[in-house]
Design an enzyme around this catalytic site. Structure first.
Site, PDB file in Angstrom:
ATOM      1  N   GLU A  33      26.125  21.013  29.404  1.00  0.00           N
ATOM      2  CA  GLU A  33      27.210  21.821  30.331  1.00  0.00           C
ATOM      3  C   GLU A  33      27.666  22.588  31.487  1.00  0.00           C
ATOM      4  OE1 GLU A  33      30.755  20.405  26.564  1.00  0.00           O
ATOM      5  OE2 GLU A  33      30.327  22.389  27.517  1.00  0.00           O
ATOM      6  N   PRO A  34      26.569  21.890  32.442  1.00  0.00           N
ATOM      7  CA  PRO A  34      26.495  23.250  33.564  1.00  0.00           C
ATOM      8  C   PRO A  34      27.161  23.253  34.187  1.00  0.00           C
ATOM      9  CG  PRO A  34      24.373  21.618  33.616  1.00  0.00           C
ATOM     10  CD  PRO A  34      25.489  21.203  32.505  1.00  0.00           C
ATOM     11  N   GLY A  35      27.711  24.423  34.755  1.00  0.00           N
ATOM     12  CA  GLY A  35      28.742  24.762  36.043  1.00  0.00           C
ATOM     13  C   GLY A  35      28.575  25.106  36.815  1.00  0.00           C
ATOM     14  N   ARG A  36      28.239  26.569  36.884  1.00  0.00           N
ATOM     15  CA  ARG A  36      28.013  27.897  37.632  1.00  0.00           C
ATOM     16  C   ARG A  36      26.132  27.134  38.242  1.00  0.00           C
ATOM     17  NH1 ARG A  36      29.694  32.886  38.218  1.00  0.00           N
ATOM     18  NH2 ARG A  36      30.128  32.272  35.803  1.00  0.00           N
TER      19      ARG A  36
ATOM     20  N   ARG B  97      37.110  36.209  42.106  1.00  0.00           N
ATOM     21  CA  ARG B  97      35.410  37.162  40.971  1.00  0.00           C
ATOM     22  C   ARG B  97      35.367  38.512  41.674  1.00  0.00           C
ATOM     23  NH1 ARG B  97      30.668  35.801  40.930  1.00  0.00           N
ATOM     24  NH2 ARG B  97      30.764  35.638  38.978  1.00  0.00           N
TER      25      ARG B  97
ATOM     26  N   TYR C  99      36.484  40.093  37.927  1.00  0.00           N
ATOM     27  CA  TYR C  99      34.950  40.186  37.233  1.00  0.00           C
ATOM     28  C   TYR C  99      34.323  41.567  37.904  1.00  0.00           C
ATOM     29  CZ  TYR C  99      35.714  35.369  36.078  1.00  0.00           C
ATOM     30  OH  TYR C  99      36.486  34.057  35.622  1.00  0.00           O
TER      31      TYR C  99
ATOM     32  N   CYS D 228      48.431  41.615  50.013  1.00  0.00           N
ATOM     33  CA  CYS D 228      48.957  42.573  49.917  1.00  0.00           C
ATOM     34  C   CYS D 228      48.856  43.431  48.119  1.00  0.00           C
ATOM     35  CB  CYS D 228      50.168  42.939  50.103  1.00  0.00           C
ATOM     36  SG  CYS D 228      50.228  42.293  51.415  1.00  0.00           S
ATOM     37  N   GLU D 229      47.277  43.725  48.231  1.00  0.00           N
ATOM     38  CA  GLU D 229      47.194  43.958  46.414  1.00  0.00           C
ATOM     39  C   GLU D 229      45.592  45.149  46.888  1.00  0.00           C
ATOM     40  OE1 GLU D 229      48.189  43.754  44.114  1.00  0.00           O
ATOM     41  OE2 GLU D 229      48.897  42.157  43.427  1.00  0.00           O
TER      42      GLU D 229
END
Ligand SMILES: *Cc1c(COP(=O)(O)O)cnc(C)c1O
Length: 420
Positions: A274-277, A313, A317, A343-344
């Site tokens: 199940e590879p994604g990245r 990301r 993270y 606005c953060e």
């Protein structure tokens, strides 16, 4: 290896200048390279060629229909985690019997949709889910093929938010309880126990955690077989890391080489990956334009038109994404924060990064943004989501048009008592 390269100091996606796309489609824009995507998929697929295997792309990494369709036509199945992802996969033309369904919180409606669609496997994450699925399948006169997701309690050595195979995580069934859970599952009338699933985390850059986890799973499968519970599918999950900034993750080939001996001990298990990245991550970039530059007594800021709503990301993270100019030129380097318009204070794409001195109006590319980029984006601050473009050879295609102000309020309404 990817197909985002400079030619005469201009950044290209395959044979298309990034500037041309940005000028026509606007910014921020996600740009994917078809040939990179396919190359990465095939690297995984070919690494496991010696085994009976199915590569199911993790839809959550990049769920655009054109991406899913590209992979499906190359032979990929899909790993889904919601009814919405099932819908996308089916719309992209993925065969239901190549779809596996994971997630700790599948609702009855989602499970019904998946049962009726005929997905290959449910990756079941708890006894409660198993009971619910059994009941639902019975009421529909169907049988659910199931792999229990087993949590092998190994440390994937990655960011805590993307570790899933530790015993403190919410995912899967503890390996210590697995045998008991399988015995229960085997007795359920509308459940067909077909496999074991494991997925220990994401952006894993060594083979060690995969090998350690798999050793435990292989032992489990042997024990299950010994008590008459047949295990046809071994689902290894995803998690293989990519290079964002000098990491040296194992290639799919080395990953396969490290784990195949363990799988061979089982003699005849269909393997699911199940590879994604690793498939989509370095097949995509996010292109933004510099709106302003600003210097405070503390720091220099480059304010761009992409923010944490487009690529979360870094904020979520503390992830590192390389940033490069779309047009390379001789100039000094300076230390800056690259930030968005949100606005953060957590809205940044890079912090204290030494970069070429960008000019206002200039384009820059945020690399390795093909996975968990657009798919995690939002409308925060009422920002229409970015356009997405797929490049193949010397042509490009808008595969998702930029959202408009109208789409921002789609589905909202003002109740009658507020309408005078
Ligand atoms: C997220 C996820 C994946 C994909 O992980 P990557 O690190 O992107 O390869 C695979 N399987 C499951 C069950 C997941 O939740």
């Amino acid at each position: 290896m990817n197909f985002f390269q400079y030619q005469d100091n201009e950044l290209y996606a395959e044979q298309v200048p990034i500037k041309e796309i940005a000028d026509k489609v606007g910014t921020p824009v996600y740009i994917y390279s078809y040939n990179t995507l396919l190359r990465h998929f095939r690297a995984v697929d070919e690494a496991f060629a010696p085994l009976d295997h199915l590569v199911c792309f993790a839809v959550k990494a990049n769920s655009n229909l054109a991406i899913l369709s590209s992979l499906a036509q190359a032979g990929a199945g899909m790993d889904i985690v919601s009814g919405g992802e099932l819908y996308r996969a089916l719309c992209a033309g993925v065969a239901p019997d190549k779809i596996v369904y994971a997630g700790v919180g599948k609702t009855a409606l989602e499970m019904e949709y998946a049962l009726k669609s005929g997905v290959l496997l449910f990756n079941v994450e708890s006894q409660a889910e198993l009971q619910a699925l059994n009941q639902l399948a019975g009421s529909l006169g169907l049988k659910a093929r199931v792999a229990l997701r087993v949590n092998p309690d190994v440390d994937p050595q990655t960011h805590p938010y993307i570790s899933t195979g530790l015993k403190k995580n919410k995912f899967g069934i503890s390996i210590n309880q697995a045998i008991e859970e399988y015995k229960v599952a085997a007795e359920l009338k509308n459940i067909q126990v077909a496999g074991v699933h494991k997925h220990i985390g994401s952006q894993i850059t060594e083979t060690g955690p995969f090998v350690d986890g798999l050793k435990k799973i292989v032992e489990l499968i042997k024990q299950l077989r010994a008590i008459g519970i047949d295990i046809e599918y071994l689902n290894l999950g995803g998690g293989l890391g990519i290079t964002y900034n000098g990491e040296t993750p194992p290639s799919p080939e080395n990953f396969a080489r490290a784990i195949m001996p363990l799988i061979n001990e089982l003699g005849g298990c269909k393997v699911i990956l199940e590879p994604g990245r690793v498939v989509a991550g370095n097949a995509g970039i996010l292109v933004a334009r510099v709106i302003y530059k600003k210097t405070t007594p503390a720091k220099g800021f480059v304010i761009v038109d992409a923010g944490m709503n487009d690529l979360i990301r870094p904020s979520l993270y503390n992830a590192y994404h390389k940033i490069v100019p779309v047009h390379k030129a001789e100039r000094p380097e300076v230390e800056v924060d690259v930030v968005g318009p949100i606005c953060e204070s957590g809205d940044f794409l890079a912090q204290q990064r030494v970069l070429p001195e960008f000019r206002e109006g200039e384009l820059l590319a945020i690399l390795s943004a093909g996975s968990y980029g657009f798919s995690m984006s939002s409308n925060y601050n009422s920002r229409p989501r970015a356009a997405e473009v797929l490049v193949r050879d010397d042509k490009y295609y808008v595969i998702r048009r930029r959202e408009s102000y109208e789409t921002l309020i789609q589905g909202e309404s003002i109740p009658p008592f507020l309408q005078s």
